[in-house]
Design an enzyme around this catalytic site. Structure first.
Site, PDB file in Angstrom:
ATOM      1  N   LEU A  96       0.819  -1.219   0.000  1.00  0.00           N
ATOM      2  CA  LEU A  96       0.000   0.000   0.000  1.00  0.00           C
ATOM      3  C   LEU A  96       0.852   1.267   0.000  1.00  0.00           C
ATOM      4  CD1 LEU A  96      -2.981  -0.733   2.405  1.00  0.00           C
ATOM      5  CD2 LEU A  96      -2.992  -0.542  -0.075  1.00  0.00           C
ATOM      6  N   LEU A 155       6.531   4.662   1.601  1.00  0.00           N
ATOM      7  CA  LEU A 155       6.493   5.974   0.947  1.00  0.00           C
ATOM      8  C   LEU A 155       5.721   6.967   1.795  1.00  0.00           C
ATOM      9  CD1 LEU A 155       5.717   5.547  -2.827  1.00  0.00           C
ATOM     10  CD2 LEU A 155       7.545   6.852  -1.763  1.00  0.00           C
ATOM     11  N   LYS A 204     -15.751  -1.525   3.745  1.00  0.00           N
ATOM     12  CA  LYS A 204     -15.796  -2.690   4.649  1.00  0.00           C
ATOM     13  C   LYS A 204     -14.410  -3.261   5.004  1.00  0.00           C
ATOM     14  CE  LYS A 204     -19.517  -4.338   5.471  1.00  0.00           C
ATOM     15  NZ  LYS A 204     -20.457  -3.703   6.402  1.00  0.00           N
ATOM     16  N   PRO A 205     -13.520  -3.462   4.000  1.00  0.00           N
ATOM     17  CA  PRO A 205     -12.205  -4.005   4.375  1.00  0.00           C
ATOM     18  C   PRO A 205     -11.482  -3.120   5.393  1.00  0.00           C
ATOM     19  CG  PRO A 205     -12.473  -4.053   1.987  1.00  0.00           C
ATOM     20  CD  PRO A 205     -13.639  -3.275   2.538  1.00  0.00           C
ATOM     21  N   THR A 206     -11.653  -1.809   5.267  1.00  0.00           N
ATOM     22  CA  THR A 206     -11.024  -0.887   6.222  1.00  0.00           C
ATOM     23  C   THR A 206     -11.632  -1.081   7.605  1.00  0.00           C
ATOM     24  OG1 THR A 206     -10.518   0.709   4.503  1.00  0.00           O
ATOM     25  CG2 THR A 206     -10.673   1.578   6.738  1.00  0.00           C
ATOM     26  N   VAL A 258      -1.028   9.010  -7.112  1.00  0.00           N
ATOM     27  CA  VAL A 258      -0.478  10.206  -7.763  1.00  0.00           C
ATOM     28  C   VAL A 258       0.448   9.759  -8.893  1.00  0.00           C
ATOM     29  CG1 VAL A 258      -0.629  11.926  -5.911  1.00  0.00           C
ATOM     30  CG2 VAL A 258       1.237  10.278  -5.889  1.00  0.00           C
ATOM     31  N   CYS A 299      29.200  -1.304  -9.956  1.00  0.00           N
ATOM     32  CA  CYS A 299      29.620  -2.499  -9.229  1.00  0.00           C
ATOM     33  C   CYS A 299      29.912  -3.647 -10.198  1.00  0.00           C
ATOM     34  CB  CYS A 299      28.590  -2.852  -8.161  1.00  0.00           C
ATOM     35  SG  CYS A 299      29.329  -3.732  -6.779  1.00  0.00           S
ATOM     36  N   HIS A 336      28.012   1.923  -5.094  1.00  0.00           N
ATOM     37  CA  HIS A 336      26.624   2.146  -5.525  1.00  0.00           C
ATOM     38  C   HIS A 336      26.212   3.606  -5.294  1.00  0.00           C
ATOM     39  CE1 HIS A 336      25.441  -2.012  -6.343  1.00  0.00           C
ATOM     40  NE2 HIS A 336      26.320  -2.318  -5.408  1.00  0.00           N
ATOM     41  N   GLU A 374      23.862   5.226  -6.525  1.00  0.00           N
ATOM     42  CA  GLU A 374      22.405   5.426  -6.520  1.00  0.00           C
ATOM     43  C   GLU A 374      21.834   5.495  -5.106  1.00  0.00           C
ATOM     44  OE1 GLU A 374      23.993   2.684  -7.395  1.00  0.00           O
ATOM     45  OE2 GLU A 374      22.874   0.844  -6.991  1.00  0.00           O
TER      46      GLU A 374
HETATM   47  N1  GLN Z   1      28.898  -9.845  -7.640  1.00  0.00           N
HETATM   48  C1  GLN Z   1      29.860  -8.805  -7.556  1.00  0.00           C
HETATM   49  C2  GLN Z   1      30.666  -8.869  -6.275  1.00  0.00           C
HETATM   50  O1  GLN Z   1      30.239  -9.448  -5.305  1.00  0.00           O
HETATM   51  C3  GLN Z   1      29.231  -7.446  -7.716  1.00  0.00           C
HETATM   52  C4  GLN Z   1      28.292  -7.097  -6.618  1.00  0.00           C
HETATM   53  C5  GLN Z   1      27.381  -5.956  -6.965  1.00  0.00           C
HETATM   54  O2  GLN Z   1      27.213  -5.615  -8.129  1.00  0.00           O
HETATM   55  N2  GLN Z   1      26.742  -5.372  -5.986  1.00  0.00           N
HETATM   56  O3  GLN Z   1      31.725  -8.305  -6.194  1.00  0.00           O
END
Ligand code: GLN
Length: 546
Positions: free
Chosen positions: A15, A19, A188-190, A240, A380, A518, A520
């Site tokens: 649900l 977020l 009703k479910p609520t 949204v 990675c 990473h 991101e």
């Molecule tokens: N499998 C790779 C490692 O363990 C890369 C891991 C990943 O992309 N997060 O090094």
């Protein structure tokens, strides 16, 4: 004084409690408060680290190296507060802790029971946040009624009772399904879900009702009446078009005002939500479109690359463009022509991943991007693939591979990417062995890196010292640095001791960056990660060329 807001979910899963919690956190921040968000997960895994992203979605890594639930990513993206290890707890962790204490004799021979031992451990986890923020928002995973959730609900009931209603608030997120034959939203479910929650001794103070269309006043009145909640505290949470609209939508429906009302706080503030208005305007009215191919493996579950998808959207926000993602199953490239799948693509991204399956396809995608000078972003495993590709096709090391793939039955080759068993960190010497448990044996969390002056990445970051989050077991072997450099690779980011390659780029390419970490995980809509901003910009320029 720290106040606590507990968020539970009813009727069905998915649900968007996470977020919703994150958006409420952002609204409380806009009111000038310091917030902290945490998640209580009722599953038995100790952490989501070993769970398949197909089933559970992405594993979110915190600064301090914990593998946590992806909702912590939402929290961080909406509030900018870096998530920490002790912001997430699972039943597995609670039991491990209690059983360790039991074995140690800490309970002095008492009979160990769910109440009070398990519930106390959960309450300690919540109470540990005392004093760290004005508001602590605790999301309870799962759906009310699940067997697994019981100890958590019991713990928050007790907690609410102990600190009193001036310091604890319960928000229940439910669903009003639309029944076409009746032409109406059903309450009703609520009603049943609230009844169930009350059966555990928790009376929700606010209901957040998800619906795909407007909720009529009549329905709100009905819910209020049956659920014992003032009508204005029955808050519509309609779908949204972009998740970044959620704080605005909730504010428009009065969520933050009602929260203040429950706590008897009379802070008559005019909220400034301009940041969110701007983000939404940019998402909704882009000036162009950039098409990015994500060549990966977990492409059939959107949640498995949650942070990555969001970071790409953030890159689009910064450049005023819409980022259209095309997820391509890497294995396809092993049997089919790469070109057929990459027509009209402006940038290629190979994300993180584990195991040998699909890697040959990813290597082909790297080769295509390198040779055709299409912006390439390897994250990675995506960086490891770029190294293997260069070793094979440029350095003449035909058997180049990663020792990770031997475990999957692939032919033994020359491991240009291999398992690092020992390295220095702030915590001292870290050691890993080949046969240790899978869970918790990776290089995890934030590590610093030094960037070469004048490199593309140092320009992008505007700095020569960075810190980024990692989650991997294998590393590019530094011994191949010279051979690779002779063939156009630039090792532009290294660990401070110079032993671990963190970033590679290419001298002969407009935008080719592979990173071992990473990025991101740290991108936010109001503070997009520089690498994503730059990648989308390069892809946008590529798009204008074709
Ligand atoms: N499998 C790779 C490692 O363990 C890369 C891991 C990943 O992309 N997060 O090094």
């Amino acid at each position: 004084m720290t106040r606590y807001i507990f968020i539970t979910g009813g009727v069905v899963s998915s649900l968007g409690k996470g977020l919703g919690s994150a958006a409420l956190g952002a609204l409380l921040q806009a009111r000038g408060y310091k917030v902290r968000l945490c998640k209580l997960d009722p599953y038995l895994n100790v952490d989501p680290g070993t769970m398949s992203p197909f089933q559970h979605g992405e594993v979110y890594v915190t600064e301090d190296g914990a593998e946590t639930d992806l909702d912590l990513g939402h929290y961080e993206r909406f509030t900018g507060v870096p998530a920490r290890k002790n912001d997430n707890i699972t039943t597995g962790q609670v039991y491990t802790e209690v059983l360790t204490k039991e074995r140690r004799g800490d309970y002095l021979g008492a009979t160990i029971q769910v109440i009070p031992h398990i519930t106390n451990e959960i309450k300690d986890f919540i109470l540990e946040k005392e004093g760290t923020a004005d508001f602590v928002l605790c999301e309870i995973g799962g759906t009310v009624g699940d067997i697994e959730s019981l100890p958590f609900l019991e713990a928050i009931r007790q907690f609410g009772n102990e600190v009193g209603p001036e310091r604890a608030l319960f928000i229940h997120v439910t669903l009003l399904p639309y029944i076409p034959a009746a032409g109406e939203l059903k309450t009703k479910p609520t009603q049943h879900s609230v009844k169930e929650l009350m059966g555990y001794g928790i009376r929700p103070d606010i209901l957040l009702c998800r619906a795909d269309r407007e909720i009529e006043d009549e329905e709100r009145r009905k819910i209020g009446l049956f659920c014992n909640i003032p009508e204005k505290k029955v808050i519509p949470a309609l779908d949204v078009s972009t998740i970044y609209e959620v704080p605005l939508a909730y504010h428009a429906e009065g969520l933050d005002v009602q929260v203040m009302d429950c706590f008897n706080i009379n802070d008559d503030v005019e909220l400034d939500l301009k940041v969110w208005d701007d983000i939404v305007a940019r998402v909704k009215e882009p000036e162009g479109t950039v098409r990015i191919a994500v060549v990966g493996k977990y492409t059939n579950l959107a949640d498995s690359y949650k942070s990555l998808n969001e970071a790409l959207i953030h890159g689009g926000i910064a450049n005023n463009v819409k980022v259209k993602l095309q997820f391509i199953e890497a294995e396809l490239f092993e049997s089919e022509n790469v070109v057929d799948h990459l027509q009209g693509i402006h940038g290629i991204l190979v994300p993180g991943g584990f195991g040998a399956r699909g890697t040959e396809g990813k290597i082909k995608a790297v080769q295509f991007a390198r040779e055709r000078k299409i912006p390439y972003f390897g994250i990675c495993l995506g960086m490891q693939m770029a190294i293997i590709e260069a070793c094979r096709n440029l350095c003449g090391i035909e058997a180049a591979t990663s020792s990770e793939f031997e475990n999957d039955g692939r032919e033994v080759g020359e491991n240009v990417v291999g398992l690092m068993t020992e390295w220095e960190s702030d915590l001292g010497k870290i050691k890993r062995a080949r046969d240790t448990d899978l869970g918790g044996t990776m290089r995890l969390g934030a590590y610093p890196a030094k960037l070469s002056p004048g490199s593309l990445v140092s320009k992008i970051y505007g700095s020569e010292e960075i810190s980024e989050r990692h989650r991997h077991r294998y590393e590019v072997n530094i011994n191949y640095k010279q051979a690779l450099e002779e063939n156009g690779c630039i090792f532009s980011g290294l660990s401070p001791d110079g032993e671990l390659p963190e970033i590679v780029e290419r001298a002969d390419h407009p935008w080719f960056v592979g990173v071992q970490f990473h990025p991101e995980l740290k991108s936010k809509p109001f503070d997009p990660h520089p690498l994503f901003v730059s990648f989308i910009k390069a892809a946008d320029e590529q798009g204008r060329l074709v």
